[in-house]
Scaffold this active site. Structure first.
Site, PDB file in Angstrom:
ATOM      1  CB  CYS A 101      17.032  37.723 -29.423  1.00  0.00           C
ATOM      2  SG  CYS A 101      18.349  37.517 -28.190  1.00  0.00           S
ATOM      3  CB  CYS A 104      20.546  40.231 -25.548  1.00  0.00           C
ATOM      4  SG  CYS A 104      21.331  38.871 -26.402  1.00  0.00           S
ATOM      5  CB  SER A 105      17.785  42.977 -28.721  1.00  0.00           C
ATOM      6  OG  SER A 105      16.954  43.268 -27.607  1.00  0.00           O
ATOM      7  CB  CYS A 106      20.614  38.014 -31.039  1.00  0.00           C
ATOM      8  SG  CYS A 106      21.770  37.863 -29.653  1.00  0.00           S
TER       9      CYS A 106
END
Lengths: 192, 222
Positions: A101, A104-106
């Site tokens: 991702c 962000c850091s999905c």
């Protein structure tokens, strides 16, 4: 926007914010404890490993998982935040999927838990979409030239889970035994 | 304007980190507290939503985004949401830290009236039903608009102006670009669009395909 101009440590600032919100009745520390405990103890990559092991041993489940990932995963009891719609990506001997991702850091929390440090690292987020073979090699996975690479950027609410190849030599293993062969890194695509 | 969060394809970050097995969800106990505080802040306390949280993350300056680590970034976004909703006065958290360690400092009083947004979701989560059929089908070539929106967006910067092929029609979902600013859900179709690495990064690039999810309004027919 600058939030913390004097760069007080986030540990001290977290403590202060919890104090302020608790004193004002906006936060219940017991509710916070429950959130933390859930993601420390109940939701983690073991959930995804159970999904993978079942797909390795049950062809009908595998077909359902690849066609309708979300409902097939829910059959095993795994659902919740960051798992609204999960698409399962099938590795083959000549195809390798890897997920990121970049915004962000999905990450698919219901099956993998909270993301590990390397997944949140800007070096991974920025570079895996530009030079995935190089980045994977730095992380310990060198892919043969004839293996096709597909990179997936989770830029909407869709979450992805990699269905890895069943390891050689596990032909006689039971579904329960196979769970132990599945790692978090395989299900994101930085191991194979 | 592209925020620091929109970092796909950017350079200067160094080597990737090799995974370590059995990494705990929270390396330090404060990270778990910051995680839980942020989850409570984004909806229940500040009256905002997940896209507003992502917008808050992307609004942070470089130091606030990078220097405090991942959950420090969450904490900073939570504080931003709390000050924007006038639950906290600016500077409240830093002042409290100083007071806690014995400094003589005045902690700003809580604002008398909150400024929570006028926002109520039409359903749980982000998936929605869209009556009209999808504009694109699997196999269609699409052009990603070359736009640089001023507000929040999930349109990744490195794919703007590029051409790809629809490979999956995903479930429809609310549009983060307006949802983040409480300007309506604007539910849209979503498509997985696949790009060839050489179209993105040039003839010398490694060979691979890159797939990203695109909201309908990010795309034009190619």
């Amino acid at each position: 926007m600058t939030i913390n101009p004097d760069r007080l440590s986030p540990a001290l600032r977290t403590e202060a914010l919890e104090q302020i919100l608790t004193e004002r009745g906006l936060v219940d520390p017991a509710v916070m404890d429950k959130f933390i405990s859930t993601y420390e103890n109940d939701v983690g990559p073991l959930n995804g490993a159970k999904v993978v092991a079942k797909a390795w041993t049950d062809p009908e489940y595998r077909a359902r998982l690849l066609a309708e990932g979300t409902s097939a995963i829910k059959e095993l009891g795994f659902a919740g935040p960051q798992g609204e719609h999960i698409v399962v990506l099938e590795n083959t001997p000549s195809l390798h999927h890897v997920v990121t991702c970049t915004l962000c850091s999905c990450y698919p929390w219901p099956v993998l838990g909270l993301p590990p440090g390397w997944y949140k690292d800007p070096a991974y987020r920025a570079r895996i979409v530009r030079e995935p073979r190089t980045v994977l090699a730095e992380m310990g996975l060198t892919l043969a030239d004839d293996v096709e690479v597909k990179v997936w950027d989770s830029s909407s609410e869709v979450r992805y889970l990699v269905l890895p190849l069943r390891p050689a030599g596990t032909e006689d293993a039971s579904e329960e035994e196979l769970v132990g062969h599945v790692t978090r890194d395989m299900m994101v695509g930085v191991a194979r | 304007m592209s925020s620091i969060a929109n970092m796909g394809g950017t350079e200067g970050w160094g080597r990737a980190t090799a995974p370590t097995p059995d990494e705990p969800p929270f390396a330090e106990s404060w990270e778990g507290r910051a995680f839980a505080l942020t989850l409570l802040t984004m909806g229940r306390i500040s009256g905002r939503n997940l896209d507003a949280f992502r917008h808050a993350l992307g609004s942070l300056d470089r130091a606030s985004y990078l220097d405090d680590g991942y959950y420090g970034r969450w904490l900073n976004a939570a504080e931003l949401m709390l000050t924007e909703s006038a639950i906290l006065a600016p500077g409240t958290v830093d002042a409290r830290v100083r007071a806690n360690r014995g400094e003589s400092v005045e902690v700003p009083p809580a604002p008398e009236q909150d400024a929570k947004p006028d926002y109520k979701p039409t359903a749980a989560g982000s998936l929605r039903t869209v009556e009209e059929p999808p504009r694109f089908a699997v196999g269609d070539r699409v052009l990603v608009k070359d736009e640089d929106p001023t507000g929040h967006t999930q349109l990744v910067a490195y794919l703007r102006g590029r051409t790809g092929v629809v490979t999956i029609v995903q479930p429809a979902a609310l549009l983060p670009d307006t949802h983040a600013h409480f300007l309506g859900e604007n539910a849209q179709h979503v498509y997985a669009v696949e790009f060839d690495s050489h179209d993105l990064w040039g003839a010398d690039a490694e060979s691979f395909t890159l797939t990203a999810d695109m909201f309908d309004s990010y795309l034009e027919p190619a």
